[in-house]
Design a protein around this motif. Structure first.
Motif: not given
Ligand code: GLU
Length: 546
Positions: A315-324, A359-363, A368-369
């Motif tokens: 989830a963290v990796v996916e979220y970071l790719l999201n903002i990357a 953080m809300v988006k990350l959660l 989803n993950v």
């Protein structure tokens, strides 16, 4: 005395640089392969921005069939902590990031371009410093800290640019013979770079993310070798990136102002510079104001936080790719079930201004993950987490694995899986009513009258409950019960004629749900009851009836 002799006097044992150029040859990689590196200092703490960079490094190397290196920049030994390298290696591992080359333990490494810890590369840096001295591009400086302080004070008083440059660089043009004399007398010194730059000239540079940028040239005679014989970061990283044959440097944009210096160092050393991509700083929104995520103020700045909270690495990796990458979200929408490894990261689609960490988006991403994980995977991950952070949960999970798996499998595996869990630290709360028959309180809703509740439960357990019923029968019988007690069988009927009924079947099932779980919101009640079993159901109902 000449430059050559001075260089010999300072570094008598250093090898010729040709030796290293041969030892670390150009890599034999396919066209377009990227060699990237993550190069933290071993302060034990991996910042979310560092992880972000490491994910980008890892991904670019992987998708181009290149090499990802983990190099440890430990030349500032005052800041170092014990086992700092190991902590970095482990933090990255927690996110599934393993280097192709570089450090893999506190002192273990792999690859042919090492050592990968800068403190082990002292002789290499000295060889290059020696070559610069020979060419008149570096020199010994005998200034004491007090003298440097005085220079700084004078510059400040006169409101001019601080630093060791031009006329302020006391030993820049010091006679070689006198310098040699001082060295022979055992005077303390450091080695400085002799900059050829001029502040009134500009350099142009193209950054992969930021595009064209222009800066004044560097004119500072920076320290390259300190009194302890170790190099400074600026000098060391240039030599390392060259000898490790790094093609792309991805790093935080706090380094962008060092570009003039870095390019000058590469040029003076005779190296071809790598391509640079300076990533936007990760920001935090504080009451509408954007600021940098800070190590001191924000727990989520340290990547250990995600581990402690039990937010899965995926989830963290996916979220970071999201903002990357602006490409990521549309890709994910079009490829709901694809693994992240199939996403192609494009450096030139990286966000230029600071991405806000949400953080809300990350959660949300995490929910989803997790919704795509199997019960088995959730069990294993939660157990791993619980072993470290929650002994009570560990006990729950291990006392009866099959039972736990059934619970975790509720509303999972279908094409509309539940999406209510964002982190492993939420699991205990979400399953505890399956273990303990005693609830602190019962969240009864519309039907709160004790006698009415008892009436419903009594009739349910005596006339309408059979654990072997299939889901349809189970629900039909709940409707029978509703009708029997003056409630509508269907919500729709109730809404059309609310005066004809006491309520509807949903109100009845809520009474049963709250009796069995203490809560008014749970996943599918039928599945819960199937797992609880007849004995536990009877026991919980009887408790209220008593
Ligand atoms: N050691 C530097 C740091 O701690 C690395 C900077 C770079 O990637 O060049 O941030």
């Amino acid at each position: 005395m000449d430059y050559n002799e001075l260089a010999e006097l300072i570094f008598p044992n250093a090898k010729e640089i040709e030796y290293y150029e041969e030892k670390y040859p150009e890599r034999n990689l396919p066209e377009g392969a990227m060699v990237t590196r993550f190069a933290p200092s071993p302060t034990g703490f991996v910042h979310i921005g560092g992880l972000f960079g490491a994910i980008v490094d890892r991904k670019l190397a992987e998708q181009s069939k290149g090499v990802f290196i983990l190099r440890i920049e430990d030349t500032d030994q005052k800041r170092e902590i014990e086992n700092g390298t190991l902590q970095i290696v482990n933090s990255l591992k927690d996110f599934g990031i393993n280097p192709d080359e570089g450090m893999i333990g506190e002192n273990e490494e792999k690859g042919n371009y090492g050592p990968y810890k800068q403190s082990q590369r002292k002789e290499i840096y000295q060889a290059y410093a020696k070559s610069l001295i020979k060419r008149g591009l570096a020199y010994p400086c005998f200034c004491t800290p007090e003298e440097l302080e005085k220079i700084r004070e004078k510059q400040e008083a006169a409101k001019i640019r601080p630093g060791y440059y031009g006329i302020w660089a006391k030993y820049r043009n010091f006679p070689i013979d006198e310098a040699a004399e001082k060295i022979k007398n055992g005077e303390k010194y450091i080695i400085r770079f002799k900059s050829q730059g001029r502040e009134d000239r500009k350099i142009k540079h193209k950054d992969i993310i930021k595009g064209n940028i222009e800066f004044p040239e560097n004119d500072q005679d920076i320290v390259i070798i300190k009194a302890d014989g170790l190099p400074t970061y600026h000098f060391a990283h240039a030599i390392d990136d060259h000898l490790m044959r790094v093609t792309h440097v991805i790093r935080g944009d706090e380094w962008v102002s060092s570009i003039p210096l870095h390019l000058e160092l590469f040029k003076s050393l005779g190296f071809k510079p790598p391509k640079y991509a300076h990533t936007a700083t990760i920001m935090k929104d504080e009451n509408g104001n954007k600021r940098k995520i800070s190590k001191r103020k924000d727990p989520e700045a340290a990547v250990s936080y995600y581990h402690e909270e039990g937010i899965p690495q995926e989830a963290v990796v996916e979220y970071l790719l999201n903002i990357a990458n602006s490409n990521f979200e549309p890709w994910r929408r079009a490829n709901k079930d694809k693994d992240i490894s199939e996403f192609n990261l494009e450096l030139n689609k990286m966000s230029v201004s600071g991405a806000v960490f949400d953080m809300v988006k990350l959660l949300d991403v995490s929910k989803n993950v997790i919704s795509k994980f199997t019960a088995e995977k959730i069990y294993n991950e939660t157990l791993k987490w619980a072993e470290r952070y929650d002994k009570e949960l560990e006990k729950m999970l291990t006392q009866d694995k099959e039972y736990a798996l059934k619970i975790l499998n509720i509303e999972r595996g279908s094409n509309k899986p539940r999406k209510d869990i964002a982190k492993w630290s939420e699991i205990k709360h979400s399953i505890e009513y399956m273990y303990d028959d005693n609830f602190a309180n019962y969240e009864f809703q519309k039907i709160a009258d004790k006698e009415e509740i008892k009436k419903i439960l009594k009739s349910y357990i005596e006339n309408h409950f059979n654990i072997n019923d299939d889901k349809q029968t189970w629900f039909d019988r709940m409707k029978d019960l509703a009708e029997e007690l003056g409630y509508a069988r269907e919500v729709k009927e109730y809404k059309q004629n609310p005066d004809n009924y006491k309520g509807h079947v949903g109100d009845i099932s809520t009474v049963i749900r709250v009796t069995l779980t203490g809560r008014c919101n749970t996943p599918d009640l039928y599945e819960i009851m199937q797992i609880l079993g007849a004995d536990r159901i009877t026991k919980r109902i009887n408790k209220i009836l008593a």
